[in-house]
Design an enzyme around this catalytic site. Structure first.
Site, PDB file in Angstrom:
ATOM      1  N   ARG A  51       0.899  -0.878  -0.139  1.00 15.24           N
ATOM      2  CA  ARG A  51       0.094  -0.402   0.266  1.00 15.24           C
ATOM      3  C   ARG A  51       0.917   1.236  -0.094  1.00 15.24           C
ATOM      4  O   ARG A  51       0.909   2.346  -0.940  1.00 15.24           O
ATOM      5  CB  ARG A  51      -0.796  -0.440   1.215  1.00 15.24           C
ATOM      6  CG  ARG A  51      -2.199  -0.580   1.224  1.00 15.24           C
ATOM      7  CD  ARG A  51      -2.273  -1.492   2.334  1.00 15.24           C
ATOM      8  NE  ARG A  51      -1.686  -2.187   2.839  1.00 15.24           N
ATOM      9  CZ  ARG A  51      -1.908  -3.382   2.465  1.00 15.24           C
ATOM     10  NH1 ARG A  51      -3.241  -4.207   1.876  1.00 15.24           N
ATOM     11  NH2 ARG A  51      -0.747  -4.205   3.152  1.00 15.24           N
ATOM     12  N   THR A  52       2.046   0.980   1.015  1.00 16.75           N
ATOM     13  CA  THR A  52       2.862   2.344   1.329  1.00 16.75           C
ATOM     14  C   THR A  52       2.993   3.349  -0.654  1.00 16.75           C
ATOM     15  O   THR A  52       3.292   4.182  -1.136  1.00 16.75           O
ATOM     16  CB  THR A  52       3.785   2.351   2.301  1.00 16.75           C
ATOM     17  OG1 THR A  52       2.622   2.514   3.786  1.00 16.75           O
ATOM     18  CG2 THR A  52       4.101   4.092   2.479  1.00 16.75           C
ATOM     19  N   LYS A  80      25.486  -3.770  -2.392  1.00 15.96           N
ATOM     20  CA  LYS A  80      26.933  -3.197  -2.569  1.00 15.96           C
ATOM     21  C   LYS A  80      27.891  -2.732  -1.654  1.00 15.96           C
ATOM     22  O   LYS A  80      28.757  -2.601  -0.951  1.00 15.96           O
ATOM     23  CB  LYS A  80      27.047  -2.878  -4.222  1.00 15.96           C
ATOM     24  CG  LYS A  80      26.554  -3.586  -5.204  1.00 15.96           C
ATOM     25  CD  LYS A  80      27.035  -2.746  -6.059  1.00 15.96           C
ATOM     26  CE  LYS A  80      26.631  -2.967  -7.930  1.00 15.96           C
ATOM     27  NZ  LYS A  80      26.448  -2.180  -8.406  1.00 15.96           N
ATOM     28  N   ARG A 101      11.752   3.539   2.944  1.00 12.65           N
ATOM     29  CA  ARG A 101      10.830   3.422   4.065  1.00 12.65           C
ATOM     30  C   ARG A 101      12.471   2.329   4.680  1.00 12.65           C
ATOM     31  O   ARG A 101      13.353   1.364   2.971  1.00 12.65           O
ATOM     32  CB  ARG A 101      10.156   1.692   3.575  1.00 12.65           C
ATOM     33  CG  ARG A 101       9.863   1.078   4.126  1.00 12.65           C
ATOM     34  CD  ARG A 101       8.675   0.011   3.731  1.00 12.65           C
ATOM     35  NE  ARG A 101       7.496   0.735   4.672  1.00 12.65           N
ATOM     36  CZ  ARG A 101       6.169   0.458   5.184  1.00 12.65           C
ATOM     37  NH1 ARG A 101       5.881  -1.067   4.222  1.00 12.65           N
ATOM     38  NH2 ARG A 101       5.065   1.128   5.150  1.00 12.65           N
ATOM     39  N   HIS A 129       5.785   6.413  11.235  1.00 15.43           N
ATOM     40  CA  HIS A 129       4.794   5.560  10.031  1.00 15.43           C
ATOM     41  C   HIS A 129       3.954   7.183   9.808  1.00 15.43           C
ATOM     42  O   HIS A 129       2.485   7.016  10.154  1.00 15.43           O
ATOM     43  CB  HIS A 129       4.647   4.863   9.911  1.00 15.43           C
ATOM     44  CG  HIS A 129       4.003   4.140   8.377  1.00 15.43           C
ATOM     45  ND1 HIS A 129       3.764   4.862   7.240  1.00 15.43           N
ATOM     46  CD2 HIS A 129       3.684   2.530   8.769  1.00 15.43           C
ATOM     47  CE1 HIS A 129       3.534   4.068   6.572  1.00 15.43           C
ATOM     48  NE2 HIS A 129       3.402   2.914   6.493  1.00 15.43           N
TER      49      HIS A 129
END
Ligand code: NCD
Length: 305
Positions: A51-52, A80, A101, A129
């Site tokens: 969703r986000t 890396k 995120r 959030h």
């Protein structure tokens, strides 16, 4: 406001401005269709999301803009060994705004130092959030018509649930709000939420373990998933994961105008039999998240419509 890292950066007026903007987007979508023409959003997701990430991307497309990004750390140079600071400094050369995120708490804040463009915290570990909270707030506003004089029950994993922490922070500024914190002993809200937000501001709250006992007084019930990925051992997760399962029977003592929210994804904590109850708002909440992210992008890019 240049970035959105913590919901407390926004004043009550700014939150209302975003809600009003989202309501206008809902009423007049065509007005916004070209608002971000020529602008790019980068979604940098070092942790899983449906969703986000997709609502940020849908939001930017609906504003006429474009999207670049990655959806797992392994497909970026993080694999890396590149630092977050270098990754976002690079992406800031390509994009006008970044949604990020990350599993590490504070990573989006670190990103703001080198990005050179606005950074939005799309979830940092078990911490915050803020854009889920924007979705939650618009849902509460559309269902209740106010943020004041509400008894808000939060149920489930209140320890690791970052959406819970941001929502308590945001709602704590409104008059007459009371919190009922429903969790097993092991998953209570972190101490800093109690001392720095609730006690410090004299906000009424209770910590309880029974969802059924709490039910009759609630205006909002915010269910949450037990956050498996933040547990230190699987045995604890298995023991706690099904502590609360909302069923039609458990809603028998609930108010007729209760609003049931959940940030999703749902695992087991709301029976699908509840989905047809008119009080179930969690899929409306998904849509509201897109409108609020549109409003936020406009604000951070300083686009006037
Ligand atoms: C939440 C999250 O990522 O914290 N999901 C979301 O963004 N809607 C809730 C969760 O994962 O349980």
């Amino acid at each position: 406001m240049k970035n959105l890292i913590d919901i407390m950066q926004m004043s009550t007026e700014e939150l209302q401005e975003l809600v009003d903007r989202a309501m206008d987007i809902i009423a007049n979508p065509a007005k916004y269709a070209d608002a971000c023409r020529g602008k790019k959003l980068a979604t940098l997701f070092f942790e899983p999301s449906t969703r986000t990430r997709l609502s940020f991307e849908a939001a930017m497309y609906e504003l006429g803009g474009n999207v670049i990004g990655f959806s797992e750390a392994n497909s970026s140079s993080a694999a890396k060994g590149e630092s977050v600071a270098d990754t976002v400094r690079t992406v800031g050369c390509y994009a006008d705004i970044i949604a990020m995120r990350h599993p590490k708490e504070g990573a989006p804040l670190v990103a703001t130092r080198t990005a050179g463009v606005p950074v939005v915290n799309a979830g940092d570990g078990g911490h915050n959030h803020p854009t889920q909270t924007l979705a939650d707030l618009l849902t509460i506003y559309r269902e209740k018509g106010t943020f004041e004089n509400l008894t808000v029950g939060l149920c489930g994993d209140l320890k690791f649930g970052r959406t819970v922490h941001s929502l308590i922070s945001a709602m704590s500024r409104y008059k007459g709000v009371k919190f009922v914190l429903i969790s097993p002993e092991e998953l209570k809200v972190p101490r800093y939420i109690i001392t720095d937000i609730l006690e410090k501001n004299g906000i009424p709250f209770e910590e309880v373990t029974s969802l059924e006992d709490a039910m009759p007084q609630l205006d909002i019930l915010y269910m949450t998933r037990v956050q498996r990925e933040r547990f230190f051992n699987e045995a604890d997760y298995m023991r706690l994961k099904d502590t609360y399962i909302l069923t039609p029977e458990k809603l028998r003592n609930a108010k007729d105008d209760l609003a049931i929210l959940h940030p999703l994804p749902r695992v087991n904590e709301i029976s699908v039999a509840v989905d047809d109850d008119p009080r179930a708002c969690y899929f409306k909440q998904v849509l509201n998240g897109k409108y609020m992210r549109m409003a936020l992008i406009l604000k951070l890019l300083e686009v006037n419509v």
